[in-house]
Design a protein around this motif. Sequence first.
Motif, PDB file in Angstrom:
ATOM      1  N   ASP A  33    -109.567  14.195  21.554  1.00 27.92           N
ATOM      2  CA  ASP A  33    -109.129  12.893  21.055  1.00 27.92           C
ATOM      3  C   ASP A  33    -109.172  12.818  19.526  1.00 27.92           C
ATOM      4  O   ASP A  33    -109.151  11.746  18.950  1.00 27.92           O
ATOM      5  CB  ASP A  33    -109.959  11.766  21.668  1.00 27.92           C
ATOM      6  N   ASP A  79    -107.974  12.700  15.839  1.00 18.59           N
ATOM      7  CA  ASP A  79    -106.728  12.257  15.210  1.00 18.59           C
ATOM      8  C   ASP A  79    -106.316  13.189  14.080  1.00 18.59           C
ATOM      9  O   ASP A  79    -105.327  12.933  13.400  1.00 18.59           O
ATOM     10  CB  ASP A  79    -106.915  10.854  14.617  1.00 18.59           C
ATOM     11  N   PRO A 126     -92.965   1.335  12.995  1.00 18.27           N
ATOM     12  CA  PRO A 126     -93.586   2.544  12.425  1.00 18.27           C
ATOM     13  C   PRO A 126     -92.654   3.352  11.534  1.00 18.27           C
ATOM     14  O   PRO A 126     -93.030   3.737  10.428  1.00 18.27           O
ATOM     15  CB  PRO A 126     -93.995   3.334  13.664  1.00 18.27           C
ATOM     16  N   PRO A 185     -98.076   0.276  10.434  1.00 16.57           N
ATOM     17  CA  PRO A 185     -98.407  -0.633  11.524  1.00 16.57           C
ATOM     18  C   PRO A 185     -99.122   0.071  12.674  1.00 16.57           C
ATOM     19  O   PRO A 185     -98.796   1.201  12.999  1.00 16.57           O
ATOM     20  CB  PRO A 185     -97.033  -1.129  11.984  1.00 16.57           C
ATOM     21  N   VAL A 186    -100.082  -0.630  13.230  1.00 21.74           N
ATOM     22  CA  VAL A 186    -100.856  -0.080  14.334  1.00 21.74           C
ATOM     23  C   VAL A 186    -100.028  -0.175  15.609  1.00 21.74           C
ATOM     24  O   VAL A 186     -99.436  -1.205  15.886  1.00 21.74           O
ATOM     25  CB  VAL A 186    -102.154  -0.882  14.488  1.00 21.74           C
ATOM     26  N   VAL A 187     -99.950   0.908  16.355  1.00 17.41           N
ATOM     27  CA  VAL A 187     -99.235   0.852  17.628  1.00 17.41           C
ATOM     28  C   VAL A 187    -100.207   0.864  18.805  1.00 17.41           C
ATOM     29  O   VAL A 187     -99.835   0.533  19.913  1.00 17.41           O
ATOM     30  CB  VAL A 187     -98.223   2.004  17.762  1.00 17.41           C
ATOM     31  N   SER A 188    -101.447   1.239  18.551  1.00 22.83           N
ATOM     32  CA  SER A 188    -102.473   1.222  19.591  1.00 22.83           C
ATOM     33  C   SER A 188    -103.816   1.396  18.903  1.00 22.83           C
ATOM     34  O   SER A 188    -103.910   2.034  17.855  1.00 22.83           O
ATOM     35  CB  SER A 188    -102.248   2.367  20.572  1.00 22.83           C
ATOM     36  N   ALA A 189    -104.857   0.804  19.519  1.00 26.06           N
ATOM     37  CA  ALA A 189    -106.186   0.918  18.920  1.00 26.06           C
ATOM     38  C   ALA A 189    -106.685   2.355  18.937  1.00 26.06           C
ATOM     39  O   ALA A 189    -107.611   2.702  18.224  1.00 26.06           O
ATOM     40  CB  ALA A 189    -107.166   0.015  19.660  1.00 26.06           C
ATOM     41  N   LEU A 190    -106.053   3.200  19.760  1.00 31.63           N
ATOM     42  CA  LEU A 190    -106.531   4.575  19.891  1.00 31.63           C
ATOM     43  C   LEU A 190    -105.797   5.554  18.989  1.00 31.63           C
ATOM     44  O   LEU A 190    -106.182   6.715  18.892  1.00 31.63           O
ATOM     45  CB  LEU A 190    -106.380   5.036  21.346  1.00 31.63           C
ATOM     46  N   TYR A 224    -110.734   6.639   4.943  1.00 33.82           N
ATOM     47  CA  TYR A 224    -111.340   5.369   4.545  1.00 33.82           C
ATOM     48  C   TYR A 224    -111.450   4.422   5.739  1.00 33.82           C
ATOM     49  O   TYR A 224    -112.510   3.862   5.991  1.00 33.82           O
ATOM     50  CB  TYR A 224    -110.514   4.734   3.431  1.00 33.82           C
ATOM     51  N   ARG A 264    -111.339   4.904   9.074  1.00 35.08           N
ATOM     52  CA  ARG A 264    -112.056   5.232  10.300  1.00 35.08           C
ATOM     53  C   ARG A 264    -113.475   5.710  10.097  1.00 35.08           C
ATOM     54  O   ARG A 264    -114.271   5.661  11.029  1.00 35.08           O
ATOM     55  CB  ARG A 264    -111.296   6.312  11.086  1.00 35.08           C
ATOM     56  N   VAL A 272    -116.357  -0.163   9.486  1.00 35.06           N
ATOM     57  CA  VAL A 272    -116.886   0.949  10.263  1.00 35.06           C
ATOM     58  C   VAL A 272    -118.360   0.691  10.567  1.00 35.06           C
ATOM     59  O   VAL A 272    -119.130   0.300   9.698  1.00 35.06           O
ATOM     60  CB  VAL A 272    -116.712   2.271   9.500  1.00 35.06           C
ATOM     61  N   ALA A 273    -118.713   0.896  11.825  1.00 29.85           N
ATOM     62  CA  ALA A 273    -120.044   0.529  12.264  1.00 29.85           C
ATOM     63  C   ALA A 273    -121.118   1.387  11.617  1.00 29.85           C
ATOM     64  O   ALA A 273    -122.062   0.891  11.025  1.00 29.85           O
ATOM     65  CB  ALA A 273    -120.119   0.665  13.776  1.00 29.85           C
TER      66      ALA A 273
END
Lengths: 426, 315
Positions: free
Chosen positions: B65, B67, B158, B245-250, B263, B265, B271-272
Amino acid sequence: MKKIFASRASGSRPLLAMFLFSLMLALLLPACGGAENSGSNNSSSIDFSGTIVIWHGWQGTYLQAKQAIFNEYMRLHPKVKIVLVHQDNIASKAATAVKAGNGPDIIAFTDDNLGSLALGHVVVPLDQYISQDYLNQTYTPAAASALVFNGHVYGVPEAVEAVTLMYNKSLISADQLPKTTDDLLAFEKRYEQAHPGQYGVVWPTEDAYFNAPWFYGFGAQYVTPDGKAHLDTSQALQAMEYIASFRPYLPKQPTYDVVSSLFAEGKAAIIINGPWSYADYSSGGKINIGFATLPIVTATGTPAKPFVGVKSLWMAKTAKNPALVADLMKFYTNKANQITMSRADGEIPANSAAADDPAIQQLPAVAGYAAQVKLGVALPNTPYMSALWTPVQNALTAVWNGTQTPAKALSDAQAAATKGIAQISS
Amino acid sequence: MPMLRVKRRTIVAFLLPMLAMMAVINLWPILYTLYLSTTNYSEFTSDNYRFIGLENYRQLLFSFDSDFFPVLWQTLLYVVVCVSCFLVVGMLTALALNNPRVKGLPFWRVVLLLPWAAPSGITALIWKFLFQYDFGPFNQIGRLLFGPQFGIPWLLNPTLAFISVVIVNVWLSYPFFTVVILGALQGIPGELREAARIDGAGPWQYFRHVTLPLVTPALVPATILSAITTFQMFNTVFLITQGGPVVSALKPGATEFVMIYMYNRILGATVANPHYGFIAAFAITLFVILAALTYLGSGLGARSPRASSIREARA
């Protein structure tokens, strides 16, 4: 009056000035001391000297109102110097600075950051100086609970805030206000048909904070304190579908700036926004603003529940004089100072005696937000919450742009949030 | 002339302050980053972090997973598209300005350089407003011409968002190429043009066999440098799209290039638990990639020095 006298005297006659000053102190002390310990009492165990650095995000009238209280404290304790430093991204900057030993003494920020700052040892407990009992007796319940993390007290709350319905009284009247979520959607359609190029209700529809009222009103929640994301539930899906049903009627890029300008220019009748925006809209008599609580969710019969953010002051690990920090915190949030602050900047006081004071109750804005705060849920101070903001926002954006269905967007967000939570707990 | 004899020890003593400085300022951070990339150092584990070997690299490069490759791919695409546009637009404007019939060359040169000199942060925000869907000037003008339903989703689609940030970056950077190419063009001796004309070369043949080979040596360093800056692009694109633009949170956003991804992620405000070990691994990997690309790029440049281009031009 006293202030003018003292400062004029200090130039020519030092002895008289000193006498007047001590007289002034003597007059002031009984007012803030008394039975409840509300800060800056004449406790001999505290060393009233040195510099206290406060990192904050205050601006404009907020900053002026707060600066006045700190000036007052410096007047009471001439050896204490309080330095206010404005910072963006306070949480991450503080984390870096404290590790390097260059941090402030006090960090002022919203409560949702407490968990991660506490776990990162950026802020430290103050139990020795401020007890949980003191918090519960002094502040409103949501505010008091926001300062406790893992059973420890980390500081004091200064103000609470939540988003509510604000409407332009010259565009609609109180009896036209939508009472339920179905009403709200119908109102949006009706208003746009009647006023082409204008909007009935606007809010930043791609923002996780501004949409929390719908999620929590439909019975969903972002995350539980034990660190489980709850975005793949049927309640969350209902909320997301409700938000998406506004797509045909609202701007395609409804960022905060865009919707806020629409309302400020009279092109939107209702905005969902919080106390920070009130002064911008109302100053100079631009807009006559009315308040109403968010509508009742038709599907569940419960009111939409906004996040109640608790603006807090925490003690940083780099604080040099904890006793003095605690005393300043108590003084800053005592009844008298909270009333002064609230009247100056329109914030909703966290001190319960101040919030119940008639002088505060009669301020329309404060009363409006305070009514909404009672219906809200506390902005979670668990560190896991910080793993939710981006996934929820991404899901809202993907749905609003039409690239994903609500169900798919939420299941992706759930996976992303779970991954983020795993990073925190590992 | 007598040689000045100096003891080796003295030389070392004089060099020492500078060497120490370099060690502290350059070497130490690099080594520390390298070390961090093999630990699980994060915000919450800062007190008890430990060595975890190449785990961060495995997660970055080989976990299913990750990116990393999509982000790297879209960044490289962005670099290639942007740099080719720089070259084409820069070449066209330079050729136009090099025409002897153009009057007031210094004036045009200043005008062309203005976008390059303007603070990119401010121009980026202006472009962001121009592209805005509901109230941006581009779509407003479109609505005047084509009716109220008109609307190009500049920053919402996008592909269009990618094109938008390419447009902005080209607008910001092509003047630099114009000036570089113009300088090289004006260094081409006039006899070559005459000789080419006598040999019967048309404008295209002249450009292809005389102009281009002579301009190339000046272009190679400029191209490599701007490829690297484009690869590391942050402020302009971030201010316009935040990586969306975001197309999915993943999935990473369509304009989420390496620096923005890093920056958003692993380092950003929402960021947590900033994972410094992972960031260090990311930085080291990027460094290796950039170093390799630069090496390849400069190698290509070295094979076509001035002499060989002239030879080619004569052929």
